[in-house]
Write a protein that holds these residues in place. Structure first.
Motif, PDB file in Angstrom:
ATOM      1  N   ALA A  98       0.828  -1.207   0.000  1.00  0.00           N
ATOM      2  CA  ALA A  98       0.000   0.000   0.000  1.00  0.00           C
ATOM      3  C   ALA A  98       0.860   1.254   0.000  1.00  0.00           C
ATOM      4  O   ALA A  98       0.570   2.221  -0.731  1.00  0.00           O
ATOM      5  CB  ALA A  98      -0.932  -0.012   1.208  1.00  0.00           C
ATOM      6  N   PHE A  99       1.921   1.267   0.784  1.00  0.00           N
ATOM      7  CA  PHE A  99       2.807   2.432   0.834  1.00  0.00           C
ATOM      8  C   PHE A  99       3.521   2.633  -0.504  1.00  0.00           C
ATOM      9  O   PHE A  99       3.697   3.762  -0.963  1.00  0.00           O
ATOM     10  CB  PHE A  99       3.838   2.267   1.948  1.00  0.00           C
ATOM     11  CG  PHE A  99       3.247   2.223   3.333  1.00  0.00           C
ATOM     12  CD1 PHE A  99       2.051   2.851   3.626  1.00  0.00           C
ATOM     13  CD2 PHE A  99       3.891   1.537   4.352  1.00  0.00           C
ATOM     14  CE1 PHE A  99       1.502   2.811   4.896  1.00  0.00           C
ATOM     15  CE2 PHE A  99       3.353   1.487   5.626  1.00  0.00           C
ATOM     16  CZ  PHE A  99       2.159   2.122   5.896  1.00  0.00           C
ATOM     17  N   ARG A 100       3.917   1.521  -1.114  1.00  0.00           N
ATOM     18  CA  ARG A 100       4.565   1.623  -2.424  1.00  0.00           C
ATOM     19  C   ARG A 100       3.628   2.255  -3.444  1.00  0.00           C
ATOM     20  O   ARG A 100       4.040   3.081  -4.272  1.00  0.00           O
ATOM     21  CB  ARG A 100       5.003   0.238  -2.884  1.00  0.00           C
ATOM     22  CG  ARG A 100       5.697   0.235  -4.248  1.00  0.00           C
ATOM     23  CD  ARG A 100       6.014  -1.174  -4.692  1.00  0.00           C
ATOM     24  NE  ARG A 100       6.615  -1.186  -6.016  1.00  0.00           N
ATOM     25  CZ  ARG A 100       6.880  -2.276  -6.712  1.00  0.00           C
ATOM     26  NH1 ARG A 100       6.588  -3.464  -6.185  1.00  0.00           N
ATOM     27  NH2 ARG A 100       7.422  -2.210  -7.902  1.00  0.00           N
ATOM     28  N   ARG A 101       2.355   1.891  -3.387  1.00  0.00           N
ATOM     29  CA  ARG A 101       1.373   2.452  -4.304  1.00  0.00           C
ATOM     30  C   ARG A 101       1.207   3.950  -4.072  1.00  0.00           C
ATOM     31  O   ARG A 101       0.993   4.719  -5.023  1.00  0.00           O
ATOM     32  CB  ARG A 101       0.039   1.726  -4.134  1.00  0.00           C
ATOM     33  CG  ARG A 101      -1.076   2.232  -5.017  1.00  0.00           C
ATOM     34  CD  ARG A 101      -2.341   1.432  -4.830  1.00  0.00           C
ATOM     35  NE  ARG A 101      -2.194   0.048  -5.263  1.00  0.00           N
ATOM     36  CZ  ARG A 101      -3.151  -0.866  -5.161  1.00  0.00           C
ATOM     37  NH1 ARG A 101      -4.323  -0.543  -4.628  1.00  0.00           N
ATOM     38  NH2 ARG A 101      -2.942  -2.094  -5.591  1.00  0.00           N
ATOM     39  N   MET A 102       1.289   4.375  -2.809  1.00  0.00           N
ATOM     40  CA  MET A 102       1.107   5.793  -2.484  1.00  0.00           C
ATOM     41  C   MET A 102       2.326   6.624  -2.834  1.00  0.00           C
ATOM     42  O   MET A 102       2.219   7.816  -3.115  1.00  0.00           O
ATOM     43  CB  MET A 102       0.798   5.945  -0.984  1.00  0.00           C
ATOM     44  CG  MET A 102      -0.472   5.272  -0.539  1.00  0.00           C
ATOM     45  SD  MET A 102      -0.772   5.489   1.226  1.00  0.00           S
ATOM     46  CE  MET A 102      -1.200   7.222   1.278  1.00  0.00           C
ATOM     47  N   GLY A 103       3.505   5.993  -2.794  1.00  0.00           N
ATOM     48  CA  GLY A 103       4.745   6.719  -3.038  1.00  0.00           C
ATOM     49  C   GLY A 103       5.536   6.904  -1.753  1.00  0.00           C
ATOM     50  O   GLY A 103       4.978   7.352  -0.742  1.00  0.00           O
ATOM     51  N   ILE A 104       6.798   6.544  -1.765  1.00  0.00           N
ATOM     52  CA  ILE A 104       7.655   6.583  -0.581  1.00  0.00           C
ATOM     53  C   ILE A 104       8.838   7.500  -0.867  1.00  0.00           C
ATOM     54  O   ILE A 104       9.535   7.337  -1.869  1.00  0.00           O
ATOM     55  CB  ILE A 104       8.166   5.171  -0.211  1.00  0.00           C
ATOM     56  CG1 ILE A 104       6.986   4.241   0.097  1.00  0.00           C
ATOM     57  CG2 ILE A 104       9.134   5.224   0.964  1.00  0.00           C
ATOM     58  CD1 ILE A 104       7.375   2.784   0.207  1.00  0.00           C
ATOM     59  N   THR A 105       9.072   8.454   0.019  1.00  0.00           N
ATOM     60  CA  THR A 105      10.208   9.363  -0.085  1.00  0.00           C
ATOM     61  C   THR A 105      11.030   9.266   1.191  1.00  0.00           C
ATOM     62  O   THR A 105      10.530   9.587   2.276  1.00  0.00           O
ATOM     63  CB  THR A 105       9.746  10.815  -0.297  1.00  0.00           C
ATOM     64  OG1 THR A 105       8.899  10.884  -1.453  1.00  0.00           O
ATOM     65  CG2 THR A 105      10.942  11.723  -0.494  1.00  0.00           C
ATOM     66  N   LEU A 106      12.280   8.828   1.066  1.00  0.00           N
ATOM     67  CA  LEU A 106      13.109   8.583   2.242  1.00  0.00           C
ATOM     68  C   LEU A 106      14.454   9.290   2.118  1.00  0.00           C
ATOM     69  O   LEU A 106      15.045   9.325   1.038  1.00  0.00           O
ATOM     70  CB  LEU A 106      13.373   7.083   2.422  1.00  0.00           C
ATOM     71  CG  LEU A 106      12.210   6.200   2.880  1.00  0.00           C
ATOM     72  CD1 LEU A 106      12.600   4.740   2.763  1.00  0.00           C
ATOM     73  CD2 LEU A 106      11.824   6.530   4.307  1.00  0.00           C
ATOM     74  N   SER A 107      14.939   9.828   3.216  1.00  0.00           N
ATOM     75  CA  SER A 107      16.321  10.281   3.283  1.00  0.00           C
ATOM     76  C   SER A 107      17.196   9.078   3.639  1.00  0.00           C
ATOM     77  O   SER A 107      16.741   8.155   4.324  1.00  0.00           O
ATOM     78  CB  SER A 107      16.473  11.382   4.338  1.00  0.00           C
ATOM     79  OG  SER A 107      16.036  10.914   5.596  1.00  0.00           O
ATOM     80  N   VAL A 153       6.076   7.784   3.852  1.00  0.00           N
ATOM     81  CA  VAL A 153       4.759   8.224   3.384  1.00  0.00           C
ATOM     82  C   VAL A 153       4.358   9.540   4.035  1.00  0.00           C
ATOM     83  O   VAL A 153       3.821  10.447   3.388  1.00  0.00           O
ATOM     84  CB  VAL A 153       3.701   7.136   3.656  1.00  0.00           C
ATOM     85  CG1 VAL A 153       2.294   7.666   3.381  1.00  0.00           C
ATOM     86  CG2 VAL A 153       3.981   5.909   2.812  1.00  0.00           C
ATOM     87  N   GLY A 154       4.617   9.681   5.333  1.00  0.00           N
ATOM     88  CA  GLY A 154       4.249  10.897   6.055  1.00  0.00           C
ATOM     89  C   GLY A 154       4.592  10.762   7.520  1.00  0.00           C
ATOM     90  O   GLY A 154       4.878   9.661   8.019  1.00  0.00           O
ATOM     91  N   ARG A 155       4.556  11.871   8.227  1.00  0.00           N
ATOM     92  CA  ARG A 155       4.967  11.860   9.633  1.00  0.00           C
ATOM     93  C   ARG A 155       4.032  11.024  10.491  1.00  0.00           C
ATOM     94  O   ARG A 155       4.474  10.244  11.343  1.00  0.00           O
ATOM     95  CB  ARG A 155       5.024  13.292  10.171  1.00  0.00           C
ATOM     96  CG  ARG A 155       6.152  14.123   9.583  1.00  0.00           C
ATOM     97  CD  ARG A 155       6.192  15.508  10.201  1.00  0.00           C
ATOM     98  NE  ARG A 155       7.267  16.312   9.637  1.00  0.00           N
ATOM     99  CZ  ARG A 155       7.513  17.570   9.979  1.00  0.00           C
ATOM    100  NH1 ARG A 155       6.726  18.168  10.884  1.00  0.00           N
ATOM    101  NH2 ARG A 155       8.506  18.229   9.424  1.00  0.00           N
TER     102      ARG A 155
END
Length: 226
Positions: A98-107, A153-155
Motif C-alpha cells: 500500500a505504501f509503495r502504491r502511495m509513493g515513498i520518499t526517504l532520506s 509516506v508521512g509523519r
C-alpha cells in the motif's frame, strides 16, 4: 458521525484491553482484543476519503492480518504464537504494498537508523529466543521495513510504524526474558493500538465525519481518486 462513533469505540476497546493486559486479566481479553481490528476496519471503510475506496483492499488486508495476530497471541502456545506472527507478517506485506502504491520518499539516514536499531534489539534478545530465533529475526526485519516505508509516506504514518515496531520490540524482550525496566510489558498494547490507528488514518478523510469529507484537505487524496 459513524466514523467518529467507530473511532471512539476503537479507542475505548484499546484502553480497556491495555488495562486488562497490564492487570493480567486474560479471560476478559477474549472479548476486547479480538474486537479491535474489526472495529478499526469498519472505521477505515466509513472514514475513507471520497474516491479512495478502491485503495482500501491492502490496508484492510493489513488489519485482517492484525486480527489473526491478535487472536494468535492470546493463546500461550508456541504454535499459535507462530500463527499470530504469520498473520502480522501478512499485514506488514499489505502495508508495504500500500505504501509503495502511495509513493515513498526517504532520506538515506532513516533506513540506516532503523537497521541499526534492529541490530541492537536482535543482539539483546537473540540469546533468549531459542527455537523462535529464526522466525523472529525474519519477522522483525519485515516489520522494520514496514516502519521505514511508513516514515517515507508521512509523519503520522511514520509514527504509527514506529509505535508498531516498539510494541513488538517489547514483546521480543519478554520472549527473551530481558527486562529493561519494571512493567515494560504494559507498553505492548497502548503502543500497538496507537500504531495501528495512526497507520489506518493514512486512508481516512481529514477531518473524519465520514465519506463526505473535503478531499482537498489532503493533496494526495485528489491524486488517489484519479
Amino acid at each position: 458521525m459513524r466514523a467518529r462513533a467507530l473511532l471512539a469505540a476503537y479507542l475505548m476497546l484499546g484502553v480497556a484491553d491495555s488495562v486488562l493486559a497490564a492487570a493480567e486479566v486474560d479471560g476478559a481479553r477474549w472479548v476486547t482484543k479480538p474486537l479491535l481490528m474489526p472495529v478499526l476496519i469498519a472505521f477505515v471503510w466509513v472514514a475513507a476519503r471520497p474516491g479512495a475506496e478502491h485503495d482500501l483492499r491492502l490496508p484492510i488486508g493489513a488489519l485482517v492480518g492484525g486480527f489473526v495476530g491478535d487472536v494468535g497471541l492470546l493463546v500461550d502456545r508456541e504454535a499459535t504464537f507462530l500463527v499470530g506472527m504469520a498473520g502480522f507478517a501478512v499485514g506488514h506485506v499489505c502495508y508495504l504494498l500500500a505504501f509503495r502504491r502511495m509513493g515513498i520518499t526517504l532520506s538515506p539516514w532513516l533506513p540506516a537508523g532503523y537497521l541499526l536499531a534492529w541490530g541492537v534489539m536482535m543482539a539483546a534478545v537473540c540469546g533468549g529466543l531459542g527455537d523462535l530465533l529464526v522466525p523472529v529475526l525474519g519477522y522483525s526485519l519485515l516489520l522494520t521495513a514496514m516502519a521505514v516505508c511508513a516514515a517515507g509516506v508521512g509523519r503520522r504514518t511514520g509514527l504509527g510504524g514506529a509505535l508498531f515496531l516498539g510494541s513488538d520490540a517489547v514483546i521480543a524482550l519478554g520472549l527473551a526474558d530481558v527486562g529493561l525496566f519494571p512493567g515494560q510489558a504494559a507498553l505492548v498494547m497502548p503502543t500497538y493500538v496507537a500504531g495501528q490507528l495512526l497507520l489506518a488514518l493514512t486512508w481516512a478523510s481529514r477531518p473524519l465525519p465520514g465519506r463526505h469529507a473535503d478531499a482537498a484537505a489532503d493533496p494526495r487524496s485528489t491524486a488517489a481518486s484519479g
